[in-house]
Design a protein around this motif. Structure first.
Motif, mmCIF file in Angstrom:
data_model
loop_
_atom_site.group_PDB
_atom_site.id
_atom_site.type_symbol
_atom_site.label_atom_id
_atom_site.label_comp_id
_atom_site.label_asym_id
_atom_site.label_seq_id
_atom_site.Cartn_x
_atom_site.Cartn_y
_atom_site.Cartn_z
ATOM 1 N N ARG A 71 33.677 27.453 63.427
ATOM 2 C CA ARG A 71 33.418 28.875 63.154
ATOM 3 C C ARG A 71 33.398 29.146 61.653
ATOM 4 O O ARG A 71 32.564 29.916 61.164
ATOM 5 C CB ARG A 71 34.480 29.732 63.845
ATOM 6 N N ALA A 72 34.306 28.534 60.907
ATOM 7 C CA ALA A 72 34.339 28.731 59.458
ATOM 8 C C ALA A 72 33.061 28.218 58.812
ATOM 9 O O ALA A 72 32.483 28.871 57.928
ATOM 10 C CB ALA A 72 35.552 28.018 58.864
ATOM 11 N N ALA A 73 32.597 27.042 59.230
ATOM 12 C CA ALA A 73 31.365 26.480 58.672
ATOM 13 C C ALA A 73 30.175 27.390 58.958
ATOM 14 O O ALA A 73 29.270 27.531 58.122
ATOM 15 C CB ALA A 73 31.120 25.082 59.241
ATOM 16 N N ALA A 74 30.187 28.036 60.121
ATOM 17 C CA ALA A 74 29.086 28.924 60.485
ATOM 18 C C ALA A 74 29.025 30.138 59.566
ATOM 19 O O ALA A 74 27.945 30.538 59.115
ATOM 20 C CB ALA A 74 29.225 29.360 61.941
ATOM 21 N N ILE A 75 30.173 30.738 59.242
ATOM 22 C CA ILE A 75 30.160 31.923 58.376
ATOM 23 C C ILE A 75 29.888 31.522 56.931
ATOM 24 O O ILE A 75 29.215 32.243 56.183
ATOM 25 C CB ILE A 75 31.472 32.736 58.517
ATOM 26 N N VAL A 76 30.384 30.356 56.509
ATOM 27 C CA VAL A 76 30.071 29.859 55.168
ATOM 28 C C VAL A 76 28.577 29.585 55.049
ATOM 29 O O VAL A 76 27.942 29.887 54.030
ATOM 30 C CB VAL A 76 30.896 28.593 54.848
ATOM 31 N N ARG A 77 27.992 29.013 56.080
ATOM 32 C CA ARG A 77 26.542 28.781 56.118
ATOM 33 C C ARG A 77 25.793 30.096 55.939
ATOM 34 O O ARG A 77 24.830 30.179 55.159
ATOM 35 C CB ARG A 77 26.184 28.118 57.452
ATOM 36 N N ARG A 78 26.200 31.137 56.658
ATOM 37 C CA ARG A 78 25.558 32.438 56.554
ATOM 38 C C ARG A 78 25.637 32.968 55.108
ATOM 39 O O ARG A 78 24.638 33.393 54.539
ATOM 40 C CB ARG A 78 26.249 33.449 57.478
ATOM 41 N N HIS A 79 26.840 32.923 54.548
ATOM 42 C CA HIS A 79 27.055 33.454 53.198
ATOM 43 C C HIS A 79 26.157 32.742 52.179
ATOM 44 O O HIS A 79 25.496 33.389 51.358
ATOM 45 C CB HIS A 79 28.528 33.285 52.820
ATOM 46 N N ARG A 80 26.123 31.442 52.243
ATOM 47 C CA ARG A 80 25.400 30.677 51.223
ATOM 48 C C ARG A 80 23.888 30.732 51.418
ATOM 49 O O ARG A 80 23.136 30.704 50.440
ATOM 50 C CB ARG A 80 25.935 29.244 51.188
ATOM 51 N N LEU A 81 23.444 30.826 52.663
ATOM 52 C CA LEU A 81 22.008 31.015 52.890
ATOM 53 C C LEU A 81 21.562 32.382 52.377
ATOM 54 O O LEU A 81 20.485 32.511 51.786
ATOM 55 C CB LEU A 81 21.681 30.884 54.373
#
Length: 215
Positions: A71-81
């Motif tokens: 879940r953390a990787a998913a939100i970090v992915r969103r932020h950085r994209l």
């Protein structure tokens, strides 16, 4: 559980804490980074542990479980994209995108996020050099050295610049420092100097722990 956005913010900080070093985050460090009272953080960590998202013992450090990591990787992915999208498509500079992404990361649908990722060519790194997790949560990381620990004569590519100080980002950009650009340490800390594009550039003391070079 508290709102999804609040949970994501906690998990994101825990995730980012160990991206560039191996020491796990403590509740007091988490409280400091989030700007919250330690008692509030302790309560939230207990709820995250009960939900199976983190592992934590009283007074000990906090670790993401497999579910929490995904879940953390998913939100970090969103932020950085989102940061990458704003820079490439809308002309934002790297010192302007963090706060915008904090808002938009919670608002975009998965479908729109995938379209953005596709349009950008599936980028692996954001404008600050941080790795963008793929849809499965995987990232790339190469051997690195923090600038303050680099020896005189060290030559490396700029891997990453911490994005939390907009004034510092603007100052570094004016000096010619760019992600993936080459830099040579010509004078050591504390009065460190980098050679960038055949020009010696003094580095602010605040940047010594904020810039990562290839090892």
């Amino acid at each position: 559980m508290p709102t999804s956005a609040a949970v994501d913010d906690y998990l994101k900080v825990v995730y980012q804490h160990t991206e560039w070093q191996d020491e796990r985050i403590t509740p007091s460090q988490l409280a400091q980074q989030l700007g919250l009272a330690p008692s509030s953080v302790t309560e939230m960590v207990q709820k995250l542990a009960a939900a199976g998202l983190v592992s934590h013992r009283r007074y000990g450090p906090i670790t993401l479980t497999d579910a929490g990591l995904l879940r953390a990787a998913a939100i970090v992915r969103r932020h950085r994209l989102v940061e990458t999208w704003l820079v490439r498509e809308y002309g934002y500079t790297w010192d302007e995108v963090h706060d915008e992404a904090e808002v938009l990361e919670h608002a975009l649908s998965d479908r729109l996020l995938d379209r953005i990722d596709e349009r950008l060519g599936r980028p692996r790194f954001d404008p600050h050099g941080d790795a963008i997790p793929d849809a499965a949560g995987n990232t790339d990381r190469v051997p690195f050295v923090v600038l303050g620990d680099a020896a005189v004569g060290h030559v490396g590519r700029v891997l990453r610049v911490n994005d939390r100080d907009p004034d510092l980002l603007r100052e570094l950009e004016q000096s010619g420092l760019v992600i993936d650009g080459e830099a040579t340490v010509t004078r050591g800390a504390p009065d460190l100097v980098l050679r960038i594009a055949d020009r010696d550039v003094p580095v602010p003391a605040a940047a010594l722990g904020m810039i990562w070079l290839t090892a």
